[in-house]
Write an enzyme that holds these catalytic residues in place. Structure first.
Site, PDB file in Angstrom:
ATOM      1  N   HIS A 277      59.798  23.061  42.251  1.00  0.00           N
ATOM      2  CA  HIS A 277      58.914  22.880  43.396  1.00  0.00           C
ATOM      3  C   HIS A 277      58.486  24.243  43.938  1.00  0.00           C
ATOM      4  CE1 HIS A 277      57.329  21.596  47.250  1.00  0.00           C
ATOM      5  NE2 HIS A 277      57.263  20.381  46.739  1.00  0.00           N
ATOM      6  N   ARG A 325      54.090  20.640  43.012  1.00  0.00           N
ATOM      7  CA  ARG A 325      54.807  20.333  41.773  1.00  0.00           C
ATOM      8  C   ARG A 325      53.900  19.563  40.816  1.00  0.00           C
ATOM      9  NH1 ARG A 325      58.839  15.495  43.781  1.00  0.00           N
ATOM     10  NH2 ARG A 325      57.938  15.253  45.861  1.00  0.00           N
ATOM     11  N   LYS A 328      51.315  16.379  41.325  1.00  0.00           N
ATOM     12  CA  LYS A 328      51.178  16.065  42.747  1.00  0.00           C
ATOM     13  C   LYS A 328      49.899  16.692  43.279  1.00  0.00           C
ATOM     14  CE  LYS A 328      53.806  14.196  44.920  1.00  0.00           C
ATOM     15  NZ  LYS A 328      54.863  13.463  45.657  1.00  0.00           N
ATOM     16  N   ASP A 331      47.901  20.891  48.664  1.00  0.00           N
ATOM     17  CA  ASP A 331      48.311  20.832  50.071  1.00  0.00           C
ATOM     18  C   ASP A 331      48.240  22.265  50.589  1.00  0.00           C
ATOM     19  OD1 ASP A 331      49.841  20.988  52.418  1.00  0.00           O
ATOM     20  OD2 ASP A 331      51.330  19.546  51.736  1.00  0.00           O
ATOM     21  N   TYR A 334      51.057  24.998  50.477  1.00  0.00           N
ATOM     22  CA  TYR A 334      51.415  25.677  49.227  1.00  0.00           C
ATOM     23  C   TYR A 334      50.580  26.936  49.009  1.00  0.00           C
ATOM     24  CZ  TYR A 334      53.975  21.364  48.679  1.00  0.00           C
ATOM     25  OH  TYR A 334      54.815  20.314  48.903  1.00  0.00           O
ATOM     26  N   ASP A 419      48.915  20.919  62.150  1.00  0.00           N
ATOM     27  CA  ASP A 419      50.211  21.068  62.802  1.00  0.00           C
ATOM     28  C   ASP A 419      50.630  22.536  62.669  1.00  0.00           C
ATOM     29  OD1 ASP A 419      51.865  21.474  60.315  1.00  0.00           O
ATOM     30  OD2 ASP A 419      51.130  19.462  59.882  1.00  0.00           O
TER      31      ASP A 419
END
Ligand code: FPP
Ligand code: K
Ligand code: ZN
Length: 501
Positions: A277, A325, A328, A331, A334, A419
């Protein structure tokens, strides 16, 4: 890029004043059709080769591409694009979002109570990268940090909470960010040292809290805490790792532990024999970079060509961002956990001691088509060329990760809420993409006691076409500590002067 031409300016009528009064300036606004000409096809079209088998994985991937494509292609009406089809960084909105987040949070945040140190670090770090002076938060950080410290060492998520490696790491970085003697003096270093000794395991790794799991986050956080606070490396007899042999210390076996976390894919897992990851890749490289000169430790303990191949495969087209990973989704966070690995590796390759050859990013369309060289079986040059698509990452961040509403802040992907966590790590990734780090040559001999200080130097990254406006460059952060280099230096120097505790 074949299709990168200068578009004709739009007619005067098509120029629109932006709702942000400070963004109305002399810049020429281009009409959307000519804009698209300026954006490489790689970022505006579906990948040319797609698997016909439909699965849950392929379905969510398609969905992600479709929520990203309009903003990447210059078609999002709510965005104001520059001549490269890249929106401006909404600095003021993000600053407001962060200042609000540092205040009293609404009740819905009660589940995040144990993450209060993280909120401090994320918000302060992001504000600093956006150019804000965060020293005005010193008093409140000092007070909050005091209430989180345990007599038995380390910091918990709040008063009367168990000390944890992650919350301790976050508090130490928050204290380093606000800086100054008052902040540094909060830390009970002797208790911290004893606590770290109690977490050190015989196999080289660290538990994240007493009786808790042992993983690579523990090793990275411990290395950061030990080096920033200039803690002694000796073990207490109470430590699970104590053998009576004085050559065994807090950092013994850490590099070997990291080595055992590299998986068959080339990436890094949280513990040996688990799934690779991106967050753990950053922990692994950061940790190794603190044990001795990174140009020595990283190639000695990791299969770097395989790691680079795995890291490169995390960058997707057309999105331009990174996934965490295999199989997936991209995002924004990352951008740091994966994107932040590249400055470290590139800097190591820039030193003469670490030339590596191997299959790099072979068969990876994003990596291959955004650079001009053939990537298969290449000899890695002294990092003259970036190992990732900085352009792709910057496009993903500025097009897809900004909440352009009044709320501000940065996010995972379009459709998700901003966030503080994503705001911090998206900006950290942007900073990595906008700067280039260089390392001094390592000394002939390795550091005997571990934890040597490598000398890092930073420059704005200026190669190739710069697709973002100069005023949208964020501040550089140290590739390992993820806070400004001067804050790292100031804290280390302060504790260096202390004899013992
Ligand atoms: C998967 O989440 C996430 C992980 C397995 C690791 C998360 C760890 C970190 C972000 C940071 C650790 C570092 C320190 C310094 C404490 P997911 O399944 O929700 O996301 P994914 O689908 O993108 O993998
Ligand atoms: K995720
Ligand atoms: Zn995320």
């Amino acid at each position: 890029m074949a299709n990168r031409q200068r578009p004709p300016p739009a007619s005067a009528a098509a120029r629109q004043p932006s709702p942000d009064s400070d963004t109305v300036d002399e810049e020429i606004v281009f009409d959307r059709k000519s804009l698209k000409l300026m954006i490489p096809d790689l970022f505006t079209q579906l990948p040319p080769v797609r698997d016909a088998l439909v699965t849950e994985t392929s379905r969510v991937q398609e969905e992600t591409v479709s929520v990203c494509l309009p903003s990447l292609s210059g078609e999002d009406e709510s965005l104001e694009y520059n001549e490269h089809g890249v929106p401006r960084l909404s600095r003021e909105r993000h600053v407001n979002f962060l200042k609000k987040s540092l205040g009293k949070l609404p009740g819905a945040y009660v589940a995040a109570d144990a993450s209060r140190p993280w909120y401090l670090y994320w918000c302060l770090s992001a504000l600093m990268m956006l150019g804000e002076d965060v020293t005005s938060y010193r008093e409140s950080v000092v007070e909050t940090a005091r209430s989180m410290q345990n007599d038995s060492g380390g910091f918990g998520g709040g008063g009367r909470q168990l000390s944890h490696m992650a919350t301790t790491y976050a508090v130490i970085l928050a204290l380093a960010l606000v800086g100054g003697e008052e902040a540094y003096e909060v830390v009970d270093r002797k208790a911290m040292w004893r606590w770290l000794c109690s977490l050190k395991q015989p196999d080289g790794g660290f538990q994240v809290c007493l009786g808790g799991e042992e993983d690579i986050r523990g090793a990275y956080c411990a290395a950061v805490i030990i080096t920033l606070l200039r803690l002694p490396l000796d073990l207490t007899p109470e430590s699970p790792a104590w053998t009576g042999d004085s050559s065994v210390n807090l950092l013994t076996g850490v590099a070997d532990y990291v080595r055992r976390c590299q998986t068959f894919e080339g990436g890094i897992s949280g513990q040996p024999n688990a799934e690779a990851h991106g967050a753990y890749a950053f922990c692994a490289l950061g940790c190794l970079a603190l044990l001795d000169h990174p140009a020595r430790t990283i190639p000695s303990y990791l299969d770097v060509p395989r790691l680079i191949a795995w890291l490169s495969s995390r960058q997707y087209a057309p999105e331009g961002g990174f996934s965490g990973r295999t199989n997936k989704l991209v995002d924004g966070c990352y951008s740091h956990w994966v994107g932040g690995c590249f400055p470290l590796i590139e800097a190591c390759l820039g030193t003469s001691s670490s030339r590596i050859t191997g299959d790099v990013a072979a068969g990876d369309p994003a990596a291959a088509s955004t650079t001009s060289t053939t990537r298969s079986r290449c000899r890695l040059p002294p990092a003259e060329e970036s190992l990732f698509s900085r352009e792709g990452l910057i496009r993903y961040i500025l097009c897809c990760c900004q909440d352009q509403s009044k709320r501000g802040g940065l996010r995972d992907k379009p459709g998700k809420n901003s966030d503080p966590y994503h705001t911090c790590y998206v900006l950290s990734g942007l900073s990595s993409a906008q700067h280039q780090w260089e390392l001094d040559e390592p000394e002939e001999t390795a550091a005997s006691e571990g934890a040597a200080d490598a000398v890092w130097a930073v420059l704005p990254y200026l190669d190739g076409v710069q697709i973002f406006d100069n005023k949208d460059r964020v501040r550089p952060i140290h590739p390992v500590y993820a806070i400004p280099q001067q804050n790292v230096r100031a804290m280390k120097e302060y504790f260096q002067q202390k004899q013992g505790f």
